[in-house]
Scaffold this motif. Structure first.
Motif, PDB file in Angstrom:
ATOM      1  N   VAL A   1       0.856  -1.185   0.000  1.00 12.31           N
ATOM      2  CA  VAL A   1       0.000   0.000   0.000  1.00 12.31           C
ATOM      3  C   VAL A   1       0.888   1.229   0.000  1.00 12.31           C
ATOM      4  CG1 VAL A   1      -1.679   1.280   1.360  1.00 12.31           C
ATOM      5  CG2 VAL A   1      -1.841  -1.198   1.223  1.00 12.31           C
ATOM      6  N   GLY A   2       0.482   2.250  -0.719  1.00 19.48           N
ATOM      7  CA  GLY A   2       1.303   3.451  -0.751  1.00 19.48           C
ATOM      8  C   GLY A   2       0.462   4.707  -0.814  1.00 19.48           C
ATOM      9  N   TRP A   3       1.119   5.852  -0.606  1.00 22.32           N
ATOM     10  CA  TRP A   3       0.476   7.153  -0.760  1.00 22.32           C
ATOM     11  C   TRP A   3       0.561   7.573  -2.219  1.00 22.32           C
ATOM     12  CZ3 TRP A   3      -2.131   8.416   3.388  1.00 22.32           C
ATOM     13  CH2 TRP A   3      -1.674   8.024   4.653  1.00 22.32           C
ATOM     14  N   PHE A   4      -0.395   8.333  -2.658  1.00 20.70           N
ATOM     15  CA  PHE A   4      -0.415   8.925  -4.010  1.00 20.70           C
ATOM     16  C   PHE A   4      -0.137   7.869  -5.072  1.00 20.70           C
ATOM     17  CE2 PHE A   4       0.888  12.206  -0.999  1.00 20.70           C
ATOM     18  CZ  PHE A   4      -0.192  13.059  -1.149  1.00 20.70           C
ATOM     19  N   VAL A   5      -0.937   6.813  -5.054  1.00 22.46           N
ATOM     20  CA  VAL A   5      -0.745   5.736  -6.028  1.00 22.46           C
ATOM     21  C   VAL A   5      -1.647   5.960  -7.230  1.00 22.46           C
ATOM     22  CG1 VAL A   5      -0.091   4.049  -4.293  1.00 22.46           C
ATOM     23  CG2 VAL A   5      -2.506   4.365  -4.885  1.00 22.46           C
ATOM     24  N   ARG A   6      -1.322   5.277  -8.330  1.00 25.99           N
ATOM     25  CA  ARG A   6      -2.170   5.359  -9.513  1.00 25.99           C
ATOM     26  C   ARG A   6      -3.237   4.278  -9.448  1.00 25.99           C
ATOM     27  NH1 ARG A   6      -0.467   8.934 -12.967  1.00 25.99           N
ATOM     28  NH2 ARG A   6       1.600   9.761 -12.529  1.00 25.99           N
ATOM     29  N   GLY A   7      -4.433   4.634  -9.874  1.00 22.23           N
ATOM     30  CA  GLY A   7      -5.523   3.655  -9.822  1.00 22.23           C
ATOM     31  C   GLY A   7      -6.604   4.028 -10.822  1.00 22.23           C
ATOM     32  N   ASP A   8      -7.887   3.887 -10.412  1.00 16.84           N
ATOM     33  CA  ASP A   8      -8.992   4.214 -11.315  1.00 16.84           C
ATOM     34  C   ASP A   8      -8.927   5.680 -11.720  1.00 16.84           C
ATOM     35  OD1 ASP A   8     -10.007   1.651 -11.037  1.00 16.84           O
ATOM     36  OD2 ASP A   8     -11.112   2.201  -9.213  1.00 16.84           O
TER      37      ASP A   8
ATOM     38  N   PRO B   1      -3.612   0.453  -3.026  1.00 17.81           N
ATOM     39  CA  PRO B   1      -2.621  -0.576  -3.314  1.00 17.81           C
ATOM     40  C   PRO B   1      -1.665  -0.086  -4.395  1.00 17.81           C
ATOM     41  CG  PRO B   1      -4.736  -1.148  -4.292  1.00 17.81           C
ATOM     42  CD  PRO B   1      -4.951   0.114  -3.506  1.00 17.81           C
ATOM     43  N   THR B   2      -0.368  -0.346  -4.215  1.00 14.92           N
ATOM     44  CA  THR B   2       0.588   0.160  -5.208  1.00 14.92           C
ATOM     45  C   THR B   2       0.370  -0.512  -6.561  1.00 14.92           C
ATOM     46  OG1 THR B   2       2.076  -1.235  -3.944  1.00 14.92           O
ATOM     47  CG2 THR B   2       2.573   1.099  -3.982  1.00 14.92           C
ATOM     48  N   LYS B   3      -0.074  -1.752  -6.536  1.00 19.91           N
ATOM     49  CA  LYS B   3      -0.395  -2.417  -7.794  1.00 19.91           C
ATOM     50  C   LYS B   3      -1.887  -2.226  -8.035  1.00 19.91           C
ATOM     51  CE  LYS B   3       0.102  -6.923  -9.405  1.00 19.91           C
ATOM     52  NZ  LYS B   3       0.070  -8.088  -8.541  1.00 19.91           N
ATOM     53  N   ALA B   4      -2.256  -1.424  -9.029  1.00 18.83           N
ATOM     54  CA  ALA B   4      -3.652  -1.075  -9.247  1.00 18.83           C
ATOM     55  C   ALA B   4      -4.498  -2.331  -9.420  1.00 18.83           C
ATOM     56  CB  ALA B   4      -3.788  -0.190 -10.482  1.00 18.83           C
ATOM     57  N   GLY B   5      -5.705  -2.320  -8.875  1.00 20.38           N
ATOM     58  CA  GLY B   5      -6.630  -3.426  -9.087  1.00 20.38           C
ATOM     59  C   GLY B   5      -6.648  -4.455  -7.982  1.00 20.38           C
ATOM     60  N   GLU B   6      -5.724  -4.352  -7.023  1.00 19.71           N
ATOM     61  CA  GLU B   6      -5.782  -5.312  -5.922  1.00 19.71           C
ATOM     62  C   GLU B   6      -6.833  -4.881  -4.902  1.00 19.71           C
ATOM     63  OE1 GLU B   6      -2.625  -7.859  -4.673  1.00 19.71           O
ATOM     64  OE2 GLU B   6      -1.233  -6.274  -5.261  1.00 19.71           O
ATOM     65  N   ALA B   7      -7.356  -5.892  -4.198  1.00 16.99           N
ATOM     66  CA  ALA B   7      -8.405  -5.592  -3.223  1.00 16.99           C
ATOM     67  C   ALA B   7      -7.831  -4.813  -2.046  1.00 16.99           C
ATOM     68  CB  ALA B   7      -9.048  -6.885  -2.735  1.00 16.99           C
ATOM     69  N   PHE B   8      -8.479  -3.715  -1.717  1.00 18.61           N
ATOM     70  CA  PHE B   8      -8.018  -2.860  -0.627  1.00 18.61           C
ATOM     71  C   PHE B   8      -9.264  -2.300   0.048  1.00 18.61           C
ATOM     72  CE2 PHE B   8      -6.554   1.482   0.694  1.00 18.61           C
ATOM     73  CZ  PHE B   8      -5.723   1.043   1.720  1.00 18.61           C
ATOM     74  N   PHE B   9      -9.699  -2.974   1.127  1.00 20.56           N
ATOM     75  CA  PHE B   9     -10.974  -2.646   1.757  1.00 20.56           C
ATOM     76  C   PHE B   9     -10.754  -2.194   3.189  1.00 20.56           C
ATOM     77  CE2 PHE B   9     -12.550  -6.384  -0.988  1.00 20.56           C
ATOM     78  CZ  PHE B   9     -12.729  -5.563  -2.102  1.00 20.56           C
ATOM     79  N   LEU B  10     -10.545  -0.904   3.383  1.00 17.83           N
ATOM     80  CA  LEU B  10     -10.253  -0.449   4.745  1.00 17.83           C
ATOM     81  C   LEU B  10     -11.450  -0.580   5.677  1.00 17.83           C
ATOM     82  CD1 LEU B  10      -7.860   2.588   4.382  1.00 17.83           C
ATOM     83  CD2 LEU B  10      -7.373   0.254   5.088  1.00 17.83           C
ATOM     84  N   VAL B  11     -12.664  -0.439   5.125  1.00 16.17           N
ATOM     85  CA  VAL B  11     -13.829  -0.674   5.986  1.00 16.17           C
ATOM     86  C   VAL B  11     -14.658  -1.843   5.461  1.00 16.17           C
ATOM     87  CG1 VAL B  11     -14.014   1.659   6.910  1.00 16.17           C
ATOM     88  CG2 VAL B  11     -15.190   1.077   4.806  1.00 16.17           C
ATOM     89  N   GLY B  12     -14.058  -2.704   4.678  1.00 20.11           N
ATOM     90  CA  GLY B  12     -14.769  -3.883   4.196  1.00 20.11           C
ATOM     91  C   GLY B  12     -15.386  -3.669   2.827  1.00 20.11           C
ATOM     92  N   SER B  13     -16.027  -4.717   2.333  1.00 23.12           N
ATOM     93  CA  SER B  13     -16.638  -4.617   1.003  1.00 23.12           C
ATOM     94  C   SER B  13     -18.124  -4.934   1.109  1.00 23.12           C
ATOM     95  CB  SER B  13     -15.959  -5.582   0.037  1.00 23.12           C
ATOM     96  OG  SER B  13     -16.393  -6.904   0.299  1.00 23.12           O
TER      97      SER B  13
END
Ligand code: ADP
Ligand code: SF4
Ligand code: MG
Lengths: 333, 332, 380
Positions: free
Chosen positions: C122-129, C146-158
């Motif tokens: 996980v990183g700050w100022f990452v590229r994504g959607d 997530p530093t690799k765009a498209g990985e699941a990253f659910f801070l409060v769940g999905s």
């Protein structure tokens, strides 16, 4: 002769967030038996707070911080009761039975959702061991006495069904229903029109003749004081600067403040500009009290290096008690 | 007093007439009418309905008449025969569908109203008399929270807690064994044991609001001169507070019904949906979703009518309580 | 406070109307606002409310940047996935653990466990959607993700379709927060107009308008809202629906404001300086805009600030019932619709977080409103 009530060095302060307002700061005065004392002074000088303090009616943020309020018994040479030190229960007995009050706003000082009769009967039965019917008869009698027409019907009226003058009469009837020895009337006529004002003042004088109670009449109107008072106490910035017989104080005032007040009263025949000579300057802001004599920034007889340093004590000059450095031994030095 | 009652009654009738008119406008609001539905249904079955038959249908239901005539026909049916119209979705008369449900809605709303009063007034009075005390701050804080939490959220949380920690569903108004039973004491007790959760949930927002109002009103009254007069008379403190300022500040006790009841009914509607209570809420929601407009309109009409009646009763109670209102209409 | 000497004569001299008007003009708008702000700052809760609201609104405006993903990026294999915790280690920097799922053979319920073998950087100022900032400008930088765009990253769940609830929450804030403002603006126009007429003209007109307001207030709002939204054609797009819902909410919400405005007008009408302005020969428009409006603007702002949270609650309730905005539009109410099913909530309690967001915002707004109301009466 012993006075009925003596107030000594009364201090009532408002403890506000921004500081302390010393609304009443060392008031001393005495109310003679069966006579009328008028307390006069500009608006905001602490008259109402003094009146309320006597019955300990001040509420937060105000607090009585010092002094004595002595109520003397009718029998001579008995120890007076200090109302400020009295227990709550004793104080409640004194309220209305010994000292009753009439406030400025007759509309606001009566409950609008209780009948006049209800409110009078409540007072009577609280202090005297009488039945409902007897108390009601007393209420009707008092309403009749203060000049309310058709008292048998009016006793069941609500205050909002009466005119302003009638309401104040009802209030007076309630105040006298327990035959108090002292009636404190705080600007009882200020909210009324001139004709009604005169009628109410006459009524108070008649009632005093009849019931023999003392009256402490609070007013900012010297004319009113001149009309009814036996004694006059003059207040400035939370203290009494002069007290004495009405005739003396109003015709030959000692204190420069009283002199200015008396000059400002319109006299017959005077017109236009001369009519309104108010006291010079303005009342200082409440948080800052002037040093020395509190009146010195506005005083015509100001003596530099003296009035702004020395706090004047009360001295007797002729029949008048006055707190000013122009009088007494201080003046001779 | 009689004049006052008469005036209130007249005003109530006018209000009800206005409500019924608005209701009818809402009923007629969606584009198309009954025949549109018939045609759509027929087309779905692959049939074709001749224009003459459509015209016949329109005439039969009075749909060819001007709007105002349609309204008058409808309201005549409602008032004279209790005929609220036909539910298209259920193919039943609306009246037969909603009777019991509206009754339960009213029971729930009135119970919530009593709950609100019972809680809010003592707390409001306490808060004012002990202004800035710990209890006052606590009450104010809870009041703020109560106003900020939507009813359905609270219902969800209660359901979640019940489900998660007590392993039971707090939804519904009856246990399964009583659901279809006839009324008896057991069923009544069962109802009461189920009722308290929705009552509390529905009442929370109103309680919060009423605490604030009571407190503010009493604070306004506490320092009025008439209280000082009563104190000067020598009355003991608690006695004079109850007799004078508290009594004065209780007028909202009666006048609140006017704004509490609509809010409670709204709350009841949504809470019933969440907790699947057999009240008007879920049925109304279903009707709204299927654009079953006569059913929708009937709910609006009946719930509003009951509210207006409740408000009027509270106005009469207020007049009884407050002489200023009672006597206003005595002379001319 | 310096008190003017009160003349000790029975009749005091009155200022002339012109003097009154002039002194009003001289004590114009500025000190009033300053006084209000001073009073407002003393209200600690109100200040806290403001401090909470400002960043939330800021986040809503730049939702694309603050949200880790777009509102509808779905990981269909990960429905109802529980919240992840962000870990920091020397080896990986900032990271979260991935999920491994097992399906209960009897109930077919899927359960997730933290899989410590899967590490998502996980990183700050990452590229994504990709998203657009304030219209045409496009970007794909996200504050955190997530530093690799498209990985699941659910801070409060999905949610039920495996979409990131936090991202949906942030995107949904735009609608939920703006509908309150837009709705209140609409009811403000209505309330101001109708209340103004009622209070200024007075008499019969006033009477009739008051009856109408009483009438509207006596109808339970939610059933009426529901009925009105039932009348909305299902074919309308999200934007049209948004405005339609706003109109529906404000059609009923204007009454409170109208009452306030009217009350102010009525009390002001009697006050000296309006009389004075009349005598002064100032025209009607002059009276209204020169004197009446400024003197009650502060009160109106206070009542508006109390109306905004009510609008937000109303929208949330309607959308929760499925009658307000419809997916794919996202608002907090729409998100909560997914929580209607208590079984879903029991397995995925984080579905209630949008409700928490509503409570926090409404609470903060009520605090601010309370502070404003106190500040509107600086002498009280
Ligand atoms: N509620 C209050 N809060 C703060 N200060 C007050 C309050 N009431 C009175 N005061 C202060 O007490 C002073 C005296 O007031 P009051 O006794 O009412 O004057 P008056 O002589 O006109 O009856 C005022 O000038 C004011 O500074
Ligand atoms: S003491 Fe001095 S300042 Fe005070 S009243 Fe007397 S003369 Fe004036
Ligand atoms: Mg006074």
């Amino acid at each position: 002769m012993q006075p009925l009530l003596e107030v000594r060095e009364l201090r009532t302060h408002f403890e506000l967030g921004d500081g302390v307002v010393k609304a009443v700061d060392g008031v001393s005065l005495s109310v003679p038996r069966g006579r009328t004392l008028a307390v006069v002074g500009e608006s905001g000088c602490g008259k109402s707070v003094t009146a309320r303090s006597i019955l300990r009616l001040v509420e937060k943020p105000a607090r009585i911080v010092g002094g004595e309020i002595l109520l003397y018994d009718d029998a001579p040479d008995t120890k007076p009761l200090d109302l400020l030190a009295a227990k709550d229960k004793r104080l409640r007995q004194v309220r209305w039975a010994d000292i009753a009050m009439v406030f400025q706003e007759p509309m606001a000082s009566l409950s609008l959702v209780h009948t006049i009769g209800d409110q009078i009967i409540e007072a009577v039965r609280l202090h005297e061991n009488v039945g409902k019917q007897e108390a009601r008869d007393r209420a009707i009698e008092m309403l009749d006495r203060v000049g309310i027409p058709d008292p048998k019907r009016r006793v069941d009226s609500y205050p909002f069904q009466l005119s302003g003058g009638m309401r104040q009469r009802a209030m007076i009837a309630m105040a006298l229903s327990c035959r108090p020895r002292l009636l404190i009337a705080d600007e009882p006529t200020t909210a009324l029109d001139v004709t009604t004002q005169a009628q109410i003042l006459d009524l108070l004088q008649d009632l005093q003749q009849e019931f023999g109670m003392a009256i402490m009449l609070i007013t900012h109107d010297l004319g009113v004081a001149a009309q009814v008072a036996d004694e006059v106490a003059v207040m400035y910035l939370g203290e009494v600067v002069e007290q004495g017989p009405a005739s003396a104080v109003l015709s030959h005032p000692k204190h420069p403040y009283t002199q200015a007040l008396v000059r400002s009263v319109p006299r017959l025949g005077q017109r236009g500009q001369d009519r309104l000579v108010a006291v010079r300057g303005t009342v200082p802001p409440p948080y800052e009290r002037p040093t020395g004599c509190r009146f010195h920034p506005r005083c015509d007889s100001f003596m530099a290096g003296k009035c702004d340093v020395t706090v004047p004590v009360r001295v007797r000059s002729d029949e008048i008690d006055v707190a000013c450095l122009l009088y007494g031994e201080e003046a001779d030095r | 007093m009689l004049r006052f009652v008469a005036r209130r009654l007249v005003w109530m009738v006018i209000t009800l007439a206005a409500i019924s008119f608005v209701t009818f406008v809402v009923i007629k609001l969606p584009p198309g009418d009954y025949t549109t539905t018939v045609i759509a249904n027929a087309e779905a079955r692959g049939q074709d309905i001749p224009d003459s038959q459509i015209a016949e249908l329109k005439r039969h239901y009075g749909l060819d008449k001007p709007f105002i005539v349609q309204y008058l026909t409808w309201i005549k049916g409602v008032v004279l025969h209790g005929d609220l119209g036909q539910s298209f979705a259920w193919n039943q008369s609306v009246a037969s569908l909603i009777g019991n449900r509206v009754l339960l809605s009213m029971v729930l709303s009135i119970a919530s109203l009593l709950f609100v009063w019972a809680i809010a007034f003592p707390i409001g009075i306490y808060s004012a008399l002990r202004q800035y005390s710990g209890g006052d701050y606590l009450a104010s804080f809870l009041g703020f929270i109560g106003m900020a939490v939507p009813e359905f959220m609270l219902a969800l949380v209660m359901m979640y807690i019940g489900f998660r920690y007590f392993g039971q569903s707090v939804g519904g108004l009856f246990s399964p064994e009583y659901a279809d039973a006839a009324w008896n004491l057991g069923k009544l007790l069962d109802l009461i044991s189920h009722l308290w959760v929705p009552i509390v949930v529905v009442g929370v927002a109103g309680t919060a609001g009423l605490i604030r109002i009571t407190r503010a009103n009493l604070l306004d009254e506490l320092h009025k001169p008439y209280v000082a007069t009563a104190r000067a008379k020598g009355l003991p403190e608690w006695k004079l507070l109850l007799k004078y300022p508290v009594r004065m500040s209780l007028s909202p006790f009666f006048s609140t019904v006017g704004w509490l009841l609509p809010g409670l009914i709204s709350g009841e509607t949504i809470v019933s949906v969440v907790m699947s209570l057999p009240t008007s809420g879920p049925l109304l929601l279903g009707a709204v979703k299927s654009q079953d407009m006569y059913l929708v309109g009937s709910f609006v009409l009946i719930l509003s009518t009951l509210t207006v009646i409740g408000t009027m009763l509270s106005d009469l109670a207020l007049a009884w309580w407050d002489p200023r209102i009672r006597t206003r209409f005595q002379k001319g | 406070m310096v008190q003017q000497t009160e003349a000790i004569a029975p009749d005091t001299q009155h200022e002339t109307p012109q003097e009154v008007v002039k002194s009003l003009r001289d004590h114009g708008a500025l000190p009033q606002w300053r006084l209000m702000w001073r009073q407002f700052r003393r209200h600690r809760l109100a200040l806290i409310g403001l401090i909470v609201l400002i960043p939330i609104y800021f986040m809503a405006i730049f939702a694309g940047f603050f949200a880790p993903s777009s509102a509808d990026t779905a990981h269909t294999a990960l429905p109802y996935a529980p919240p992840q915790r962000v870990h920091v280690s020397a080896e990986h920097g900032m990271f979260v653990y991935g999920y491994s799922s097992t399906r209960n053979q009897e109930t077919f319920e899927q359960t997730f466990t933290v899989d410590k073998s899967k590490i998502v950087d996980v990183g700050w100022f990452v590229r994504g959607d990709e998203y657009s900032i304030l219209g045409p400008i496009k970007s794909n930088i996200h504050l955190i993700g997530p530093t690799k765009a498209g990985e699941a990253f659910f801070l409060v769940g999905s949610d039920q379709s495996g979409r990131d609830l936090l991202s949906r929450l942030i995107h949904g804030a735009r609608v939920s927060l703006s509908i309150g403002l837009v709705g209140v603006f609409a009811s403000f126009l209505l309330g101001m107009l109708i209340g103004g007429i009622s209070g200024y003209v007075g008499g019969r007109v006033d009477n009739i308008i008051q009856r109408i307001i009483e009438f509207i207030m006596s109808v339970p709002t939610l059933p009426l809202w529901m009925a009105l939204s039932a009348a909305l054609p299902g074919s309308w797009g999200p934007l049209t629906r948004y405005f339609a819902i706003t109109v529906i909410l404000s059609l009923i919400g204007w009454t409170g404001l109208a009452r306030d405005v009217r009350g102010r007008f009525l009390s002001l009408r009697e006050e000296d300086f309006v009389m004075a302005a009349r005598l002064d020969g100032v025209g009607r428009t002059g009276i209204i805009f020169g004197h009446m409006v400024p003197s009650f603007a502060s009160h109106i702002i206070a009542s508006i600030s109390m109306a905004v949270p009510r609008m937000i609650l109303a929208e949330t309730s309607l959308s929760f019932l499925g009658l307000g905005l419809q997916p794919p539009a996202v608002s907090w109410g729409v998100l909560l619709e997914g929580a209607q099913n208590i079984r879903a909530v029991a397995t995925a309690p984080w579905l209630l977080t949008p409700g928490l967001a509503v409570v926090v915002v409404v609470l903060a707004m009520n605090f601010v409103g309370d502070g404003l109301r106190d500040a509107a009466d600086p002498y009280k």
